[in-house]
Design an enzyme around this catalytic site. Structure first.
Site, short mmCIF file in Angstrom:
data_model
loop_
_atom_site.label_atom_id
_atom_site.label_comp_id
_atom_site.label_asym_id
_atom_site.label_seq_id
_atom_site.Cartn_x
_atom_site.Cartn_y
_atom_site.Cartn_z
N GLY A 11 0.79 -1.23 0.00
CA GLY A 11 0.00 0.00 0.00
C GLY A 11 0.82 1.28 0.00
N MET A 89 -4.01 -7.15 -6.97
CA MET A 89 -3.49 -8.26 -7.78
C MET A 89 -4.56 -9.23 -8.27
SD MET A 89 -0.47 -7.30 -7.97
CE MET A 89 0.51 -8.63 -8.66
N HIS A 108 0.52 0.80 -13.47
CA HIS A 108 1.27 -0.36 -13.93
C HIS A 108 2.75 0.01 -14.01
CE1 HIS A 108 1.84 -4.20 -15.91
NE2 HIS A 108 2.64 -3.58 -16.76
N ASP A 144 -4.70 -4.55 -18.66
CA ASP A 144 -3.56 -3.68 -18.99
C ASP A 144 -3.69 -3.00 -20.36
OD1 ASP A 144 -2.30 -4.17 -16.57
OD2 ASP A 144 -1.03 -5.76 -17.36
C1 GRF Z 1 3.13 -1.17 -7.71
O1 GRF Z 1 4.39 -1.37 -8.27
C2 GRF Z 1 2.09 -1.16 -8.77
O2 GRF Z 1 2.53 -0.60 -9.97
C3 GRF Z 1 1.81 -2.60 -8.96
O3 GRF Z 1 1.86 -3.13 -7.66
C4 GRF Z 1 2.72 -2.35 -6.85
C5 GRF Z 1 1.97 -1.95 -5.61
O4 GRF Z 1 2.78 -1.47 -4.59
N1 GRF Z 1 0.58 -2.79 -9.68
P1 GRF Z 1 2.09 -0.86 -3.27
O5 GRF Z 1 1.18 -1.92 -2.68
O6 GRF Z 1 1.37 0.39 -3.65
O7 GRF Z 1 3.25 -0.59 -2.37
#
Ligand code: GRF
Length: 201
Positions: A11, A89, A108, A144
């Site tokens: 996060g 995810m 992304h 995507d």
């Molecule tokens: C980021 O690199 C984003 O681009 C990808 O997942 C990661 C999330 O990181 N989809 P976080 O949970 O915001 O630290």
């Protein structure tokens, strides 16, 4: 602007958005955070910021459509106008996408349409590209592939490691996502008839 945020992990992007709202840069309120994992550290960040949270678990995703129905109704009930995927995810299905048409954003860690998928930084690193970066785009059913809102390049340096590159990409994400949400809150982002994103002055 009322937004809902979807997370699965640390996060850090959520935190960047919380901080940018707190600093008055994004004129928005996060009305609900939904996590696809009960152990996501992003939930702690949301709690600390006083944002309502909800987490789903693996069992609930056994039926992805039922899970997405829960997610959609949660955000609708919270009054979210836009949904922001921040390291989420799981796939969003039509239950959510049709409830928020052209109103779901994703970040992304590559320059789309290159390096789609869940291992974009690693894939770009292994491909030996000299430039990769970050993309913020609208999410739709084609994973995507939704209309691109903003992109920022990150150079791959001589002697770079995957860890170092990942860290620099994250740092760019934490700037770019708030920038896009700032523009969105100002009503300056639209999708044209050509399905390309236009940003007004
Ligand atoms: C980021 O690199 C984003 O681009 C990808 O997942 C990661 C999330 O990181 N989809 P976080 O949970 O915001 O630290």
């Amino acid at each position: 602007m009322k937004i809902g945020v979807l997370i699965s992990g640390g996060g850090t992007n959520l935190q960047a958005i919380i901080d940018a709202i707190g600093a008055g840069y994004i004129d928005a309120q996060i009305v609900q955070v939904v996590s696809s994992r009960p152990d996501a550290y992003g939930l702690v960040r949301a709690h600390e910021a006083g944002i309502p949270t909800c987490s789903l678990n693996r069992d609930m995703y056994a039926d992805p459509h039922a899970a997405n129905e829960v997610i959609a109704s949660m955000f609708v009930q919270a009054g979210a106008e836009y949904l922001v995927m921040a390291g989420y995810m799981r796939k969003l299905t039509e239950e959510v996408l049709l409830a928020f048409p052209d109103r779901v954003l994703n970040i992304h860690p590559a320059l789309l349409p290159s390096f789609t998928g869940a291992h974009a930084v690693e894939d770009a690193f292994n491909a030996g590209v000299k430039v990769t970066g970050v993309t913020v785009h609208f999410a739709n059913a084609a994973y995507d592939k939704g209309p691109i809102i903003a992109q920022r390049a990150v150079d791959v340096l001589e002697g770079d490691t995957l860890d170092a590159l990942t860290e620099r990409i994250h740092a760019v994400e934490h700037v770019l996502y708030p920038e896009v949400l700032h523009l969105l809150a100002q009503g300056r982002i639209s999708i044209g008839q050509d399905r390309k994103v236009h940003i007004s002055e």
